[in-house]
Design an enzyme around this catalytic site. Structure first.
Site, PDB file in Angstrom:
ATOM      1  N   ASP A 223       0.875  -1.168   0.000  1.00 24.53           N
ATOM      2  CA  ASP A 223       0.000   0.000   0.000  1.00 24.53           C
ATOM      3  C   ASP A 223       0.920   1.228   0.000  1.00 24.53           C
ATOM      4  OD1 ASP A 223      -2.083   1.788   0.050  1.00 24.53           O
ATOM      5  OD2 ASP A 223      -3.127   0.876   1.751  1.00 24.53           O
TER       6      ASP A 223
HETATM    7  C1  BGC Z   1      -5.048   3.301   0.206  1.00 23.15           C
HETATM    8  C2  BGC Z   1      -5.135   2.321  -0.959  1.00 23.15           C
HETATM    9  C3  BGC Z   1      -4.999   3.084  -2.258  1.00 23.15           C
HETATM   10  C4  BGC Z   1      -3.696   3.849  -2.255  1.00 23.15           C
HETATM   11  C5  BGC Z   1      -3.441   4.632  -3.521  1.00 23.15           C
HETATM   12  C6  BGC Z   1      -3.822   4.165   0.115  1.00 23.15           C
HETATM   13  O1  BGC Z   1      -3.823   5.159   1.094  1.00 23.15           O
HETATM   14  O2  BGC Z   1      -5.066   2.593   1.430  1.00 23.15           O
HETATM   15  O3  BGC Z   1      -6.342   1.604  -0.904  1.00 23.15           O
HETATM   16  O4  BGC Z   1      -5.096   2.217  -3.355  1.00 23.15           O
HETATM   17  O5  BGC Z   1      -3.698   4.755  -1.161  1.00 23.15           O
HETATM   18  O6  BGC Z   1      -4.275   5.743  -3.608  1.00 23.15           O
END
Ligand code: BGC
Length: 704
Positions: A223
């Protein structure tokens, strides 16, 4: 590839240096492989699970997973996946950052609506269909977030303490189904699991871990900013790609040190080769090397106006129609006290054209703020169609309820409204004396992100209540109009018992978060063009204690959260404690009625199949959702009833059909921690078939 080229493949380019929310630096040269010229483009990763976010204009606002879960309809789950995949492809996005399959462990969990609710079987079916749909058009899916990741407060470092069996049977199940669907990628979460951060947790993502033992051949991406340890720690634990590649306030940037780690022998080049192979294999397997559109938008420009945003139109009439169809198929009719005079409905649903004066009340009926939060939809201002955070989509276009109603009734009724705010004086005043009052109320939640707070809610909801005094508004309107229809737009359960039995409330529709065609979808259900068949993907109760879990809010430092409830979430917990919720899991009414008869059971240790006759006994056509709950032998230690099958059967009035639901060996198994295997427990199984967890119509048994 040279060492530098390989490292470019596994490392993000930085949060603010890409046209997509994530990207890599591919080699600048081409390669000839088996006579074919191969040029690897920058691989575009983009949100979100319910359609494109930050993708410039001309994208469709699909409903989130919680609503497609409420359809209990696999073909709709699949069709939504295909349509989302087509839009991602059209914008040149190689990797769809979805589906989100995190279990709704607590009803206030900020991102609960991004996934398919608290039931692992429903979540697994949703994940499987979504991935198969998205990947059918050549876009890679990326299931997230492993996990378990079930609350927003403290997500950057909280530690989930979960036992092996609970993890396998609940939180892991939709990830297991994702591997079965050949998912290209998987995202590890921010938080820690059993003391180790998810993205360097070899037990989850390593060679011998859950994921690879299941046969996963794709890549694991962090993530955004979820690498909390060194390059060597992460790479050796099984992390294949780091995103976004630099330090974004919360962490990350560790793969800048990967080259040094390889020089020092801390990470082998063979491991790096494996990382690159895992990343490239899905790209080739899905044919993205041939004729895949170039990335044509700029995620750094939320309003879509800069020169890099070509605003390619990926909307189609078919996508719009599908969103409307999912919207109406996910509307759950919770109450309907219908009164008719000579065949015409005068109170309750479906509405007839004899209703001449209509009041529309509540700010949730009006157009929402289409421009809040710079691509994160961080406000609850107008009708609620999706939550906030990265799981939101562009929220660029919606048809709000007020527009759809006004338009639909223009030839036969008049509309008066009070919708600029939830006004406890103005709302009832407009409803008084009308043939019908439709009152709207909502509740919203979302992702914590960079500690953004929406009306005091830091991602997770602070309480279960409707926002903006919605409950009081409903009560006050019901007090003055004896044909009050309530419409709830919410990301999860809200309290209802202070008003649901009010005699003036003739119908209640729980419409969830229906996406951009919210108004037209509602019209279809209200006036009966569509017979409602949505079913609750969670139980609704006033009291959070009925759910058996809580959100950990205000302690510092990062908490350890013990999942002591084990397998007992939502209906499984309520059943075990004899708690009767206001509306139970799987519940939903129809404008017709169905009968169930003649159950036959055929079972062996490797599979079971259950057949019964379903009849539409009412006067209109409609779909029924027969549900199969399994009661394991008591020695197995399972909840009394667990969902293990459902179908969606459309029948004309008077029509009957034999329905067969099958259960696989794994679905009849429990995770045996001693043998570390799925084992079918021996003994007598109870079989429950019905219209909800509490509305069981047929029972049977079989013995293994
Ligand atoms: C989120 C993800 C997301 C990523 C990119 C993160 O903060 O937890 O689900 O895909 O950001 O935006």
């Amino acid at each position: 590839m040279t060492l530098d080229e390989k490292i470019g493949m596994v490392r993000g380019v930085g949060q603010f240096s890409s046209r997509c929310v994530g990207n890599i630096s591919p080699p600048s040269r081409s390669f000839v492989v088996s006579g074919t010229n191969i040029t690897i483009p920058p691989l575009c990763f983009n949100d979100g699970p319910a359609g494109i976010r930050l993708g410039g204009s001309n994208v469709t606002g699909f409903p989130p997973a919680i609503n497609v879960a409420a359809t209990f309809n696999r073909s709709m789950m699949y069709a939504r996946g295909v349509a989302i995949g087509e839009e991602f492809r059209g914008k040149g996005i190689h990797v769809y950052l979805g589906p989100a399959v995190d279990i709704m462990r607590n009803p206030k969990a900020g991102r609960g609506w991004e996934g398919f609710g608290p039931d692992p079987y429903l979540g697994g079916e949703g994940a499987y269909q979504t991935i198969t749909g998205v990947q059918s058009v050549g876009v890679s899916a990326c299931t997230k977030h492993l996990g378990p990741y079930n609350q927003e407060h403290w997500r950057y470092g909280l530690d989930v303490n979960v036992d092996d069996r609970t993890f396998r049977e609940l939180y892991w199940w939709p990830f297991m189904k994702s591997v079965e669907a050949n998912v290209s990628a998987l995202m590890c979460a921010y938080n820690q699991v059993n003391g180790t951060s998810s993205c360097h947790n070899a037990a989850l993502i390593g060679e011998e871990g859950y994921l690879r033992s299941e046969g996963f051949q794709g890549f694991v991406v962090s993530d955004w900013g979820a690498t909390h340890d060194s390059a060597a720690d992460n790479a050796n634990a099984g992390l294949d790609m780091e995103q976004p590649g630099d330090y974004i306030l919360i962490g990350g940037g560790v793969y800048a040190g990967l080259e040094a780690a390889i020089d020092l022998g801390e990470v082998t080049e063979a491991r790096l080769n494996e990382m690159v192979t895992r990343i490239l294999t899905p790209w080739l397997r899905l044919g993205q090397d041939q004729g895949f559109p170039e990335t044509n938008f700029n995620a750094q420009d939320p309003d879509g106006t800069d020169a890099l945003n070509l605003n390619v139109n990926v909307r189609t009439d078919a996508h719009t129609a599908l969103v409307r169809q999912i919207g109406s198929a996910s509307a759950v009719l919770l109450k309907n006290n219908r009164t008719t005079t000579t065949g015409t409905t005068i109170r309750g649903l479906p509405l007839s054209k004899s209703i001449k004066t209509i009041a529309v009340v509540g700010q949730d009926a009006q157009q929402l703020n289409l421009d809040c939060g710079g691509g994160l939809n961080e406000c609850n201002d107008g009708t609620m169609i999706i939550g906030w955070g990265s799981g939101s989509n562009n929220v660029e276009f919606t048809v709000p309820p007020i527009d759809a109603i006004t338009d639909f009734v223009q030839d036969f009724a008049t509309v008066s409204s009070d919708i600029t705010s939830n006004d406890l004086t103005g709302g009832p005043a407009v409803a008084e004396g009308k043939d019908l009052a439709i009152v709207f109320a909502n509740a919203m939640s979302g992702e914590l992100g960079f500690y953004n707070i929406v009306d005091g809610n830091e991602g997770d909801r602070n309480d279960l209540n409707l926002w903006w005094k919605g409950g009081s508004l409903i009560e006050d309107v019901a007090a003055v109009c004896n044909n009050t229809v309530v419409v709830i737009h919410s990301v999860g359960p809200v309290p209802m018992s202070s008003w649901n039995n009010h005699p003036n409330i003739t119908a209640i529709i729980y419409a969830g978060a229906p996406g951009e065609q919210t108004g037209p979808a509602l019209i279809d259900v209200l006036w009966g063009a569509v017979n409602p068949s949505g079913r609750l993907p969670f139980s609704i109760d006033d009291d959070e204690a009925s759910y058996g879990t809580s959100i950990v809010y205000g302690i510092d430092p990062f908490p350890v959260i013990d999942y002591t409830e084990g397998l007992f979430l939502d209906y499984r917990y309520m059943d075990s404690q004899d708690i009767t919720p206001v509306y139970e899991f799987g519940y939903g009414l129809s404008y017709t009625t169905f009968s169930y008869s003649s159950l036959s059971v055929e079972a062996s240790a490797s599979s079971a199949s259950f057949s019964f006759v379903l009849t539409n006994t009412g006067s209109v056509e409609g779909a029924e959702i027969p549900q199969l709950y399994l009661g394991f032998p008591s020695s197995a230690g399972e909840p009394d009833k667990v969902l293990r099958g459902f179908d969606n059967i459309f029948l004309a009035s008077g029509e009957k059909q034999t329905v067969t639901v099958t259960v696989s060996q794994k679905e009849m198994s429990i995770w045996d921690v001693v043998s570390q295997a799925w084992v079918v427990p021996s003994g007598t199984f109870n079989v429950y078939i019905g219209a909800s967890i509490k509305d069981i119509r047929l029972t049977g048994t079989f013995t293994i």
